[in-house]
Design a protein around this motif. Sequence first.
Motif, short mmCIF file in Angstrom:
data_model
loop_
_atom_site.label_atom_id
_atom_site.label_comp_id
_atom_site.label_asym_id
_atom_site.label_seq_id
_atom_site.Cartn_x
_atom_site.Cartn_y
_atom_site.Cartn_z
N ARG A 283 0.83 -1.20 0.00
CA ARG A 283 0.00 0.00 0.00
C ARG A 283 0.87 1.25 0.00
O ARG A 283 0.62 2.21 -0.75
CB ARG A 283 -0.91 -0.02 1.23
N LYS A 284 1.90 1.27 0.83
CA LYS A 284 2.78 2.44 0.91
C LYS A 284 3.51 2.66 -0.42
O LYS A 284 3.59 3.80 -0.91
CB LYS A 284 3.79 2.27 2.04
N THR A 285 4.03 1.60 -1.01
CA THR A 285 4.73 1.71 -2.29
C THR A 285 3.80 2.25 -3.38
O THR A 285 4.19 3.11 -4.18
CB THR A 285 5.29 0.34 -2.72
N THR A 286 2.56 1.76 -3.39
CA THR A 286 1.59 2.20 -4.39
C THR A 286 1.27 3.68 -4.25
O THR A 286 1.25 4.43 -5.24
CB THR A 286 0.29 1.38 -4.27
N VAL A 287 1.03 4.12 -3.00
CA VAL A 287 0.70 5.53 -2.76
C VAL A 287 1.85 6.44 -3.17
O VAL A 287 1.66 7.46 -3.86
CB VAL A 287 0.32 5.74 -1.28
N VAL A 288 3.07 6.09 -2.77
CA VAL A 288 4.24 6.93 -3.10
C VAL A 288 4.45 6.96 -4.61
O VAL A 288 4.69 8.04 -5.19
CB VAL A 288 5.49 6.39 -2.38
N THR A 289 4.34 5.82 -5.27
CA THR A 289 4.54 5.76 -6.72
C THR A 289 3.51 6.61 -7.46
O THR A 289 3.84 7.38 -8.38
CB THR A 289 4.45 4.30 -7.23
N ARG A 290 2.27 6.51 -7.05
CA ARG A 290 1.22 7.29 -7.71
C ARG A 290 1.43 8.79 -7.52
O ARG A 290 1.23 9.58 -8.46
CB ARG A 290 -0.15 6.88 -7.16
N MET A 291 1.80 9.21 -6.32
CA MET A 291 2.01 10.63 -6.07
C MET A 291 3.17 11.17 -6.92
O MET A 291 3.10 12.28 -7.45
CB MET A 291 2.26 10.87 -4.59
N LYS A 292 4.21 10.38 -7.07
CA LYS A 292 5.35 10.82 -7.87
C LYS A 292 4.96 11.00 -9.33
O LYS A 292 5.54 11.83 -10.04
CB LYS A 292 6.50 9.83 -7.74
N ARG A 293 3.99 10.23 -9.80
CA ARG A 293 3.56 10.33 -11.19
C ARG A 293 2.82 11.64 -11.49
O ARG A 293 2.56 11.95 -12.65
CB ARG A 293 2.66 9.15 -11.53
N LEU A 294 2.46 12.37 -10.45
CA LEU A 294 1.72 13.63 -10.65
C LEU A 294 2.64 14.85 -10.73
O LEU A 294 2.16 15.98 -10.76
CB LEU A 294 0.72 13.82 -9.51
N LYS A 295 3.95 14.62 -10.78
CA LYS A 295 4.89 15.74 -10.74
C LYS A 295 4.80 16.65 -11.95
O LYS A 295 5.19 17.82 -11.90
CB LYS A 295 6.32 15.22 -10.59
N GLU A 296 4.29 16.13 -13.06
CA GLU A 296 4.20 16.95 -14.27
C GLU A 296 2.91 17.76 -14.35
O GLU A 296 2.73 18.56 -15.27
CB GLU A 296 4.32 16.05 -15.51
N VAL A 297 2.00 17.57 -13.41
CA VAL A 297 0.74 18.32 -13.41
C VAL A 297 1.01 19.78 -13.05
O VAL A 297 1.77 20.06 -12.12
CB VAL A 297 -0.28 17.71 -12.43
N ASN A 298 0.40 20.68 -13.78
CA ASN A 298 0.49 22.10 -13.48
C ASN A 298 -0.59 22.44 -12.45
O ASN A 298 -1.77 22.54 -12.77
CB ASN A 298 0.29 22.92 -14.76
N TRP A 299 -0.19 22.61 -11.20
CA TRP A 299 -1.13 22.83 -10.10
C TRP A 299 -1.47 24.30 -9.89
O TRP A 299 -2.21 24.63 -8.96
CB TRP A 299 -0.56 22.27 -8.80
N SER A 300 -0.99 25.18 -10.73
CA SER A 300 -1.26 26.60 -10.54
C SER A 300 -2.73 26.91 -10.78
O SER A 300 -3.40 26.23 -11.59
CB SER A 300 -0.41 27.45 -11.49
N ARG A 301 -3.24 27.90 -10.10
CA ARG A 301 -4.65 28.26 -10.25
C ARG A 301 -4.96 28.72 -11.66
O ARG A 301 -6.08 28.59 -12.15
CB ARG A 301 -5.00 29.37 -9.24
N GLY A 302 -3.96 29.25 -12.36
CA GLY A 302 -4.18 29.76 -13.71
C GLY A 302 -4.27 28.70 -14.78
O GLY A 302 -4.56 29.02 -15.95
N ASN A 303 -4.05 27.42 -14.44
CA ASN A 303 -4.14 26.35 -15.43
C ASN A 303 -5.59 26.25 -15.92
O ASN A 303 -6.50 25.97 -15.12
CB ASN A 303 -3.69 25.03 -14.80
#
Length: 341
Positions: A283-303
């Motif tokens: 479970r821990k490995t899955t959660v960490v792996t999934r979160m790392k895959r979101l690094k390319e998302v533009n989280w800025s409000r202006g997106n």
Amino acid sequence: MISDIVFNKQQSIHSYSIGALEKMYMEGRLKFREINNPQVRQIRRYILDNALDERIYFPPVVAYKKEGDKSGTLHIIDGNQRIRAFTQLYEYSFDRLGIDDKKEEESARKVLDYIGNTEIAVQVFEGLSEKEADQLYVDFNTKGKKVALSKRIAFDSRSQINQITNKVLQQNTILRVAGIEMEKRAVIRPANKNFLSLSQLRQVVTVFLTGKMVVDQDKSIELSMDMDQYLELIRMWFIELFELYPAESIGNYEDSMLASFPLLMAVVLYALSGVDGMDFEERKTTVVTRMKRLKEVNWSRGNPVWTEFEGSVRGTYKYFYLDNNKKNIDKMTEWLKQQGR
């Protein structure tokens, strides 16, 4: 003394629909004390943000009837702002029916449907004088001591969710950097730069423990892991979250869309999707792996991608706010799964 007033007068509890209270108001049979309009606006926003998810709680209103009054007129002692917020929403939504903007009309219908099924408990004192009502108002607002949410979480050992939320607060100093609003139920954007309110943090913890956004907080829940394992999983998730956006600015809605709680809940649900049958390490490995895959998302409000989800533009700066409903959160969760492939 409040006890003299309370115990020497006849009392009863009545349940009034919002429609009935609105009718009484229009007929002049609902008498308010001085109305605090900023507070009414804040309560209206709270109702609109939480009504469709059924996450609203209001304590009973307190009122009195004058001795010998046969009209049934209620003089509100405590709860003026709550009732006025509901009646204003009722009036406004009713006026929006039949307008050309079909989306706004549909929104008004949803609010009216909710209000139509809402009743408010009113504790009624019979035969109070104005002087006694004034004293009761003062006593209710100065002598009644409410238990702060932070204290309920810290000391209410009956709730496993409260226990773990308290330990999450104690063990994750980076949360203090991001900012936790300790006493308020909601964080009002964009003025409040704290990342989460305490009740929102408890809701995040709830998803980690149960996989659900809403559960009965007073009922015991069956946990599939040890408490320490849940604490470690939550700690790792927060570490990865603050890798996506710095803790110092993640609560600033002018910069970060992760300051929007519906989107944050979607991130939690994305990270935990389908992990129920896994052991702790998997479970821990899955959660960490999934979160790392979101690094390319533009989280800025202006997106501009955020406007593809349900929401509305409001406020002085015309910011886009995501709707806090399950359908919208589920849609964002599915979108995150696509980004995380």
